[in-house]
Design a protein around this motif. Structure first.
Motif, PDB file in Angstrom:
ATOM      1  N   ARG A  41       0.801  -1.224   0.000  1.00  0.00           N
ATOM      2  CA  ARG A  41       0.000   0.000   0.000  1.00  0.00           C
ATOM      3  C   ARG A  41       0.835   1.276   0.000  1.00  0.00           C
ATOM      4  O   ARG A  41       0.596   2.183  -0.793  1.00  0.00           O
ATOM      5  CB  ARG A  41      -0.938  -0.007   1.205  1.00  0.00           C
ATOM      6  N   GLU A  42       1.824   1.365   0.892  1.00  0.00           N
ATOM      7  CA  GLU A  42       2.632   2.586   0.990  1.00  0.00           C
ATOM      8  C   GLU A  42       3.424   2.835  -0.292  1.00  0.00           C
ATOM      9  O   GLU A  42       3.514   3.963  -0.764  1.00  0.00           O
ATOM     10  CB  GLU A  42       3.566   2.524   2.194  1.00  0.00           C
ATOM     11  N   ALA A  43       4.007   1.788  -0.847  1.00  0.00           N
ATOM     12  CA  ALA A  43       4.780   1.937  -2.083  1.00  0.00           C
ATOM     13  C   ALA A  43       3.880   2.410  -3.218  1.00  0.00           C
ATOM     14  O   ALA A  43       4.234   3.327  -3.972  1.00  0.00           O
ATOM     15  CB  ALA A  43       5.451   0.617  -2.453  1.00  0.00           C
ATOM     16  N   LYS A  44       2.722   1.796  -3.348  1.00  0.00           N
ATOM     17  CA  LYS A  44       1.801   2.178  -4.421  1.00  0.00           C
ATOM     18  C   LYS A  44       1.317   3.613  -4.249  1.00  0.00           C
ATOM     19  O   LYS A  44       1.101   4.326  -5.228  1.00  0.00           O
ATOM     20  CB  LYS A  44       0.624   1.209  -4.477  1.00  0.00           C
ATOM     21  N   LYS A  45       1.173   4.044  -3.009  1.00  0.00           N
ATOM     22  CA  LYS A  45       0.759   5.419  -2.725  1.00  0.00           C
ATOM     23  C   LYS A  45       1.825   6.403  -3.224  1.00  0.00           C
ATOM     24  O   LYS A  45       1.505   7.431  -3.815  1.00  0.00           O
ATOM     25  CB  LYS A  45       0.546   5.559  -1.218  1.00  0.00           C
ATOM     26  N   CYS A  56       9.022   3.896 -15.230  1.00  0.00           N
ATOM     27  CA  CYS A  56       9.337   2.839 -14.284  1.00  0.00           C
ATOM     28  C   CYS A  56       8.618   1.544 -14.667  1.00  0.00           C
ATOM     29  O   CYS A  56       9.222   0.468 -14.709  1.00  0.00           O
ATOM     30  CB  CYS A  56       8.916   3.296 -12.890  1.00  0.00           C
ATOM     31  N   LEU A  57       7.345   1.651 -14.965  1.00  0.00           N
ATOM     32  CA  LEU A  57       6.575   0.476 -15.358  1.00  0.00           C
ATOM     33  C   LEU A  57       7.102  -0.096 -16.666  1.00  0.00           C
ATOM     34  O   LEU A  57       7.248  -1.314 -16.806  1.00  0.00           O
ATOM     35  CB  LEU A  57       5.093   0.827 -15.477  1.00  0.00           C
ATOM     36  N   GLU A  58       7.408   0.762 -17.601  1.00  0.00           N
ATOM     37  CA  GLU A  58       7.964   0.322 -18.878  1.00  0.00           C
ATOM     38  C   GLU A  58       9.262  -0.453 -18.659  1.00  0.00           C
ATOM     39  O   GLU A  58       9.485  -1.507 -19.251  1.00  0.00           O
ATOM     40  CB  GLU A  58       8.224   1.523 -19.778  1.00  0.00           C
ATOM     41  N   TYR A  59      10.118   0.068 -17.798  1.00  0.00           N
ATOM     42  CA  TYR A  59      11.377  -0.596 -17.485  1.00  0.00           C
ATOM     43  C   TYR A  59      11.130  -1.987 -16.902  1.00  0.00           C
ATOM     44  O   TYR A  59      11.744  -2.975 -17.311  1.00  0.00           O
ATOM     45  CB  TYR A  59      12.192   0.249 -16.504  1.00  0.00           C
ATOM     46  N   ALA A  60      10.224  -2.072 -15.936  1.00  0.00           N
ATOM     47  CA  ALA A  60       9.935  -3.353 -15.282  1.00  0.00           C
ATOM     48  C   ALA A  60       9.385  -4.373 -16.279  1.00  0.00           C
ATOM     49  O   ALA A  60       9.771  -5.539 -16.252  1.00  0.00           O
ATOM     50  CB  ALA A  60       8.939  -3.140 -14.142  1.00  0.00           C
ATOM     51  N   LEU A  61       8.508  -3.928 -17.159  1.00  0.00           N
ATOM     52  CA  LEU A  61       7.942  -4.836 -18.154  1.00  0.00           C
ATOM     53  C   LEU A  61       8.994  -5.276 -19.169  1.00  0.00           C
ATOM     54  O   LEU A  61       9.063  -6.447 -19.538  1.00  0.00           O
ATOM     55  CB  LEU A  61       6.763  -4.170 -18.858  1.00  0.00           C
ATOM     56  N   SER A  62       9.820  -4.350 -19.593  1.00  0.00           N
ATOM     57  CA  SER A  62      10.860  -4.653 -20.581  1.00  0.00           C
ATOM     58  C   SER A  62      11.929  -5.583 -20.033  1.00  0.00           C
ATOM     59  O   SER A  62      12.517  -6.364 -20.765  1.00  0.00           O
ATOM     60  CB  SER A  62      11.542  -3.370 -21.061  1.00  0.00           C
ATOM     61  N   ASN A  63      12.200  -5.459 -18.741  1.00  0.00           N
ATOM     62  CA  ASN A  63      13.280  -6.220 -18.120  1.00  0.00           C
ATOM     63  C   ASN A  63      12.783  -7.391 -17.279  1.00  0.00           C
ATOM     64  O   ASN A  63      13.557  -8.008 -16.558  1.00  0.00           O
ATOM     65  CB  ASN A  63      14.154  -5.291 -17.277  1.00  0.00           C
ATOM     66  N   ASP A  64      11.504  -7.678 -17.396  1.00  0.00           N
ATOM     67  CA  ASP A  64      10.898  -8.816 -16.696  1.00  0.00           C
ATOM     68  C   ASP A  64      11.234  -8.824 -15.207  1.00  0.00           C
ATOM     69  O   ASP A  64      11.631  -9.852 -14.658  1.00  0.00           O
ATOM     70  CB  ASP A  64      11.329 -10.126 -17.369  1.00  0.00           C
ATOM     71  N   GLU A  65      11.103  -7.657 -14.572  1.00  0.00           N
ATOM     72  CA  GLU A  65      11.353  -7.560 -13.135  1.00  0.00           C
ATOM     73  C   GLU A  65      10.350  -8.443 -12.402  1.00  0.00           C
ATOM     74  O   GLU A  65       9.150  -8.326 -12.601  1.00  0.00           O
ATOM     75  CB  GLU A  65      11.219  -6.108 -12.655  1.00  0.00           C
ATOM     76  N   ARG A  66      10.844  -9.311 -11.577  1.00  0.00           N
ATOM     77  CA  ARG A  66       9.982 -10.280 -10.889  1.00  0.00           C
ATOM     78  C   ARG A  66       9.683  -9.919  -9.444  1.00  0.00           C
ATOM     79  O   ARG A  66       8.862 -10.562  -8.810  1.00  0.00           O
ATOM     80  CB  ARG A  66      10.599 -11.662 -10.960  1.00  0.00           C
ATOM     81  N   PHE A  67      10.356  -8.938  -8.916  1.00  0.00           N
ATOM     82  CA  PHE A  67      10.156  -8.581  -7.514  1.00  0.00           C
ATOM     83  C   PHE A  67       9.924  -7.089  -7.369  1.00  0.00           C
ATOM     84  O   PHE A  67      10.427  -6.301  -8.157  1.00  0.00           O
ATOM     85  CB  PHE A  67      11.383  -8.980  -6.675  1.00  0.00           C
ATOM     86  N   GLY A  68       9.159  -6.742  -6.373  1.00  0.00           N
ATOM     87  CA  GLY A  68       8.981  -5.343  -6.031  1.00  0.00           C
ATOM     88  C   GLY A  68       7.846  -4.643  -6.752  1.00  0.00           C
ATOM     89  O   GLY A  68       7.197  -5.187  -7.635  1.00  0.00           O
ATOM     90  N   ILE A  69       7.628  -3.419  -6.309  1.00  0.00           N
ATOM     91  CA  ILE A  69       6.619  -2.541  -6.894  1.00  0.00           C
ATOM     92  C   ILE A  69       7.334  -1.656  -7.896  1.00  0.00           C
ATOM     93  O   ILE A  69       8.300  -0.973  -7.567  1.00  0.00           O
ATOM     94  CB  ILE A  69       5.943  -1.671  -5.804  1.00  0.00           C
ATOM     95  N   TRP A  70       6.875  -1.673  -9.117  1.00  0.00           N
ATOM     96  CA  TRP A  70       7.445  -0.865 -10.206  1.00  0.00           C
ATOM     97  C   TRP A  70       6.286  -0.181 -10.914  1.00  0.00           C
ATOM     98  O   TRP A  70       5.329  -0.844 -11.319  1.00  0.00           O
ATOM     99  CB  TRP A  70       8.193  -1.740 -11.205  1.00  0.00           C
ATOM    100  N   GLY A  71       6.359   1.122 -11.058  1.00  0.00           N
ATOM    101  CA  GLY A  71       5.299   1.846 -11.753  1.00  0.00           C
ATOM    102  C   GLY A  71       3.942   1.700 -11.097  1.00  0.00           C
ATOM    103  O   GLY A  71       2.912   1.818 -11.741  1.00  0.00           O
ATOM    104  N   GLY A  72       3.935   1.407  -9.817  1.00  0.00           N
ATOM    105  CA  GLY A  72       2.681   1.286  -9.082  1.00  0.00           C
ATOM    106  C   GLY A  72       2.040  -0.084  -9.144  1.00  0.00           C
ATOM    107  O   GLY A  72       0.947  -0.270  -8.623  1.00  0.00           O
ATOM    108  N   LEU A  73       2.715  -1.050  -9.763  1.00  0.00           N
ATOM    109  CA  LEU A  73       2.139  -2.389  -9.892  1.00  0.00           C
ATOM    110  C   LEU A  73       3.034  -3.441  -9.243  1.00  0.00           C
ATOM    111  O   LEU A  73       4.260  -3.353  -9.306  1.00  0.00           O
ATOM    112  CB  LEU A  73       1.947  -2.755 -11.364  1.00  0.00           C
ATOM    113  N   SER A  74       2.392  -4.434  -8.667  1.00  0.00           N
ATOM    114  CA  SER A  74       3.119  -5.575  -8.111  1.00  0.00           C
ATOM    115  C   SER A  74       3.525  -6.511  -9.245  1.00  0.00           C
ATOM    116  O   SER A  74       3.074  -6.363 -10.385  1.00  0.00           O
ATOM    117  CB  SER A  74       2.227  -6.338  -7.129  1.00  0.00           C
ATOM    118  N   GLU A  75       4.328  -7.495  -8.917  1.00  0.00           N
ATOM    119  CA  GLU A  75       4.754  -8.470  -9.929  1.00  0.00           C
ATOM    120  C   GLU A  75       3.540  -9.181 -10.529  1.00  0.00           C
ATOM    121  O   GLU A  75       3.442  -9.352 -11.732  1.00  0.00           O
ATOM    122  CB  GLU A  75       5.734  -9.472  -9.309  1.00  0.00           C
TER     123      GLU A  75
END
Length: 86
Positions: A41-45, A56-75
């Motif tokens: 919740r706090e991270a998404k806020k 940030c979200l684009e980076y996570a999707l492009s790099n298949d980030e599997r952990f953490g909150i990126w661009g407001g979304l969980s894995e």
């Protein structure tokens, strides 16, 4: 990523320059990588008011980030988004 309906915002700062402007860089990183079952919740806020959320979200999707909150979304949320885009 344009395929995910996101517009990249690259300029003279380089491909990862957005990270310097990210609000998460100014907060507790542990909030963005909670333990299993921990609250996101706090991270998404923080992400909601971040100017570089789409990069940030684009980076996570492009790099298949599997952990953490990126661009407001969980894995899990990013996985769902990717499936919808395919």
């Amino acid at each position: 990523m344009e395929e995910f309906g996101l517009e990249p915002d690259f300029d003279d700062e380089g491909a990862l320059g957005w990270q310097e402007r990210a609000l998460c860089a100014q907060t507790d990183p542990e909030a963005f990588f909670p333990e299993k079952g921990g609250s996101t919740r706090e991270a998404k806020k923080v992400c909601l008011s971040c100017d570089v959320r789409s990069e940030c979200l684009e980076y996570a999707l492009s790099n298949d980030e599997r952990f953490g909150i990126w661009g407001g979304l969980s894995e899990r949320e990013r996985r769902k988004l990717k499936k919808r885009a395919v």
